[in-house]
Motif scaffolding. Sequence first.
Motif, mmCIF file in Angstrom:
data_model
loop_
_atom_site.group_PDB
_atom_site.id
_atom_site.type_symbol
_atom_site.label_atom_id
_atom_site.label_comp_id
_atom_site.label_asym_id
_atom_site.label_seq_id
_atom_site.Cartn_x
_atom_site.Cartn_y
_atom_site.Cartn_z
ATOM 1 N N GLU A 969 6.793 2.606 3.638
ATOM 2 C CA GLU A 969 5.931 2.093 4.700
ATOM 3 C C GLU A 969 5.247 0.791 4.324
ATOM 4 N N GLN A 970 5.440 0.329 3.054
ATOM 5 C CA GLN A 970 4.803 -0.883 2.542
ATOM 6 C C GLN A 970 3.296 -0.814 2.742
ATOM 7 N N LYS A 971 2.731 0.258 2.211
ATOM 8 C CA LYS A 971 1.293 0.480 2.342
ATOM 9 C C LYS A 971 0.729 0.913 0.994
ATOM 10 N N LYS A 1007 -12.529 -2.268 4.301
ATOM 11 C CA LYS A 1007 -13.507 -1.235 3.934
ATOM 12 C C LYS A 1007 -13.114 0.113 4.522
ATOM 13 N N ARG A 1008 -13.203 1.163 3.723
ATOM 14 C CA ARG A 1008 -12.948 2.523 4.169
ATOM 15 C C ARG A 1008 -14.087 3.417 3.686
ATOM 16 N N GLU A 1026 -5.320 4.094 3.991
ATOM 17 C CA GLU A 1026 -4.145 3.233 3.833
ATOM 18 C C GLU A 1026 -4.522 1.785 4.131
ATOM 19 N N TRP A 1027 -3.838 0.861 3.419
ATOM 20 C CA TRP A 1027 -3.944 -0.564 3.683
ATOM 21 C C TRP A 1027 -2.529 -1.124 3.781
ATOM 22 N N GLU A 1028 -2.246 -1.872 4.826
ATOM 23 C CA GLU A 1028 -0.920 -2.487 4.985
ATOM 24 C C GLU A 1028 -0.881 -3.776 4.159
ATOM 25 N N LEU A 1029 -0.267 -3.674 2.996
ATOM 26 C CA LEU A 1029 -0.188 -4.798 2.070
ATOM 27 C C LEU A 1029 1.174 -4.795 1.393
ATOM 28 N N PRO A 1030 1.743 -5.960 1.079
ATOM 29 C CA PRO A 1030 2.950 -5.979 0.247
ATOM 30 C C PRO A 1030 2.585 -5.578 -1.179
ATOM 31 N N LEU A 1031 3.597 -5.190 -1.937
ATOM 32 C CA LEU A 1031 3.348 -4.711 -3.283
ATOM 33 C C LEU A 1031 2.728 -5.790 -4.159
#
Length: 1088
Positions: A969-971, A1007-1008, A1026-1031
Amino acid sequence: MERSPEEEGASPEPAGQPPATDTTRDPGSGIPPAGPSAASEALAVLSSFGRRLLVLVPVYLAGAAGLSVGFVLFGLALYLGWRRVRDGKARSLRAARQLLDDEERITAETLYMSNRELPAWVSFPDVEKVEWLNKIVAQVWPFLGQYMEKLLAETVAPAVRGANPHLQTFTFTRVELGEKPVRIIGVKVHPSQRKDQILLDLNVSYVGDVQIDVEVKKYFCKAGVKGMQLHGVLRVILEPLTGDLPIVGAVSMFFIKRPTLDINWTGMTNLLDIPGLSSLSDTMIMDSIAAFLVLPNRLLVPLVPDLQDVAQLRSPLPRGIIRIHLLAARGLSSKDKYVKGLIEGKSDPYALVRVGTQTFCSRVIDEELNPHWGETYEVIVHEVPGQEIEVEVFDKDPDKDDFLGRMKLDVGKVLRAGVLDDWYPLQGGQGQVHLRLEWLSLLSDAEKLDQVLQWNRGITSRPEPPSAAILVVYLDRAQDLPLKKGNKEPNPMVQLSVQDVTQESKATYGTNCPVWEEAFRFFLQDPRSQELDVQVKDDSRALTLGALTLPLARLLTASELTLDQWFQLGSSGPNSRLYMKLVMRILYLDSSEICFPTVPGAQDLDSDNPQMGSSVDVPPWPCQTSPNSHFGTENVLRIHVLEAQDLIAKDRFLGGLVKGKSDPYVKLRVAGQSFRSHVVREDLNPRWNEVFEVIVTSIPGQELEIEVFDKDLDKDDFLGRYKMSLTTVLNSGFLDEWLTLEDVPSGRLHLRLERLTPRPTAAELEEVLQVNSLIQTQKSSELAAALLSVYLERADNLPLRKGTKPPNSYATLTVGETSHKTKTVSQTAAPIWEENTSFLIRKPHAESLELQVRGEGTGTLGSLSLPLSELLQADRLCLDKWFALSNGQGQVLMRAQLGILVSQHSGVEAHSHSSSSLNEEPKASGAAAHISTPVLEVRHRLPHGDSPSEAPIGPLGQVKLTVWYHSDEQKLVSIIHSCRSLRQNGRDLPDPYVSLLLLPDKNRGTKRKTSQKKKTLDPEFNERFEWELPLDGSLRRKLDVSVKSNSSFMSRERELLGKVQLDLAEIDLSQGAAQWYDLMDEKDKGGS
């Protein structure tokens, strides 16, 4: 003390601006007309200034009287406390009204964002909404208000004025039920064991704007109620059902538990909102409600004249008795502190046991975290289902006792099991409590009395000896009681005594022929020698109007242990007599289930154990099932639909001139089941990332059929298909490859398939649950952790139809929303089904297997609930025995076995198998060596840091979390599990929560925050973020983890309990390991 909303909302108009109503001008003159705006503005300013000046009057009076400033501060604190209670009630009323006004919308908005209690129709599928009934009640409500106004003014007010000479000027000045009617949130219909009875549970919620004002003019006293809340579960029983109109003979109503009540007072009763008095007044009112509308009390409304057995309908015989052995507890938390908390002591525990309104308190064990009480209590069970056994454990202190935990258990489980002997975990604390619960049936003959008495002699029980029987006395009425001096009518009441237990009836005023219609219940240790003593007295207790002594041995020779007759009173008038109905029931422990083995391979009980099960003959059936060789050989196929590439474009616009894309989705068909993914809009290279699970067998010839479609408004367009042999997948164990779609020019589908073989051991269950939480995708349902296989062989001794005819019976097996129905076996009380089925289990600790045996045209013949937690404790996760049905008659022979589903290719192990293919997989004979290594890796990695002995805990405590990167999911994923040994600043425990921030970004986007846990140093969260970020972007970040607590309810400040900062470049994000980290101060934030 109370201001009206108009007064509170009043404020002067801004200077220089006339009121809106005075802004019109004379169109002819063009000059604004003179108006009273200036005068009204000045009056408003003076009124506001005067109200504020009145606040200083108590201060001035205290100074003039020479009183200490402490009196002023006490009065101010009292006022602030009163205002806080009032504002809290007002907010609660507004919130409850808003929820009831638009229940479905608010529920939908807050379903995933709040932990608040949801309406019953959301939580329980068998609770139904009844909006049609709410609409009827809403239309009837104004007319009910008119009736209540007449009733209070014409009936209640004269009665109050006549009751006391000081209340001769009492009157109702205002009676309004308001516009908010009572609402029925949900209705649940229970299957009744009796054909002439209907059981309904109504979730009643009343958030009303009711306003009732009273006044005693003589004393210038005004009081009233303005707004009220009442929430509870009201049970309605329609019985008996008859063949004549109106079909229902009577309606009984009662609350199974005490409802919650909140009242907003006005006038002089404003004083009841002072802290301390508020809870006391609500408790007193609830006691009044419980006196006639909470079990065992009930309200009976006869619907037909001359109804038989009204007394028994008003106070029916109990369903049974539960003997509760409070044995011990272990692992309780330490609450005693010395030297201002520097030295930790132990606790002085005691337990409160409740069933309905019946409450028992154990003795206090000083300085012990593993207390042994060894006490026994007997409670009357009136309703099954509905009532619960509740045990609360406290630490005894001189001021306020500390709460150590509680457990709750539905009495229906005790009824079904007969005997439960187990350690039960305490919720809201730590430790366990050991209970032995025995269901005692009520026998209507004295045949087994000697056996019960002999059994009781061998029981060591305190504080009271065990009971052998129960006596129910229905006190109906009396006739021709003697008059008081001066030929005045008496106010008779009755005292009933058995040994040293005495109960009293209500007093009936001004009559010598009173009618009581009350029921009383007594436990009997030996009915052969005990007596019932009845004293009829005037309400002053000084004058005896009659007496009666009845040896209870008379009941032992009566038909069905019942006497229903007139009794002549002694020491009374010549014609004075009392009508009573006395019913005795023998308390019998049916231990028939002990005759059968509890786990496979257990031996039958023999003559070496003469006491256990001596009351029941061993049934002439086998003690274990005999399933066929295919039982328990099922596997679970986990299908992971990842993505597709190069799909053909099917969408066309402007008559085909403009070429679009497609809206693809996937359909799967396997083992007779179909699954469908979600639709990805406008994408020829879609990513679904969904997981589906299906139970499969090794029957040859099965296929997995995959089809891809383009979603359209009319007919979906075909984008390709693929078929593969299921046998190939099961033999290989794992498949991860791109499949070229057939019957289309282009397109391929990325699929991952894994065979999960159930394992008969619970050692890896926690690891499986944790791995499932890591690989869980947002688009998929919760992954299965186990497979339940059930073989239902036969039943025995089922109840007959109409007393003589054997039923046509079948069984339904249910887990969650999945059910299986057996074939119907005709005309036998001992049907043989020999059928098996399987269920996917997601939470083995919380789910249960529900079995119902039903007859065609006769309804439920019996039921059984088997918590899967019992299977987890059994040998090889299997139970194979006879199970007693809950109706007290009948049993089933069944085998239930659980298998834990351990994934060898979960993706947690750095995705080491992501490129396997069919021809690269090892042969079945060599698969064992291939799959053993990753299992060991997961087993040793996931519990990392769980052991308290691994490293000492820092002074600020620790936080347990998992950080890993979900490459599919790239997360970036983080799971906050729990904290332990947090720092306590001050006297009160903190309300901790965890805040997460991805540095260097400090904006709201990264922020979570977890939910907040109340009053604990060891909170459990188990929340995923979850955070949508590339590796590569994740490796450049730092994860800032802060554990905080609210400072106080009046402040928005947050107290920092500790924090840790993790450099993600130094963490192996492919591992997904749960680890404990020491919390540091603000100046020292490094992880450990």
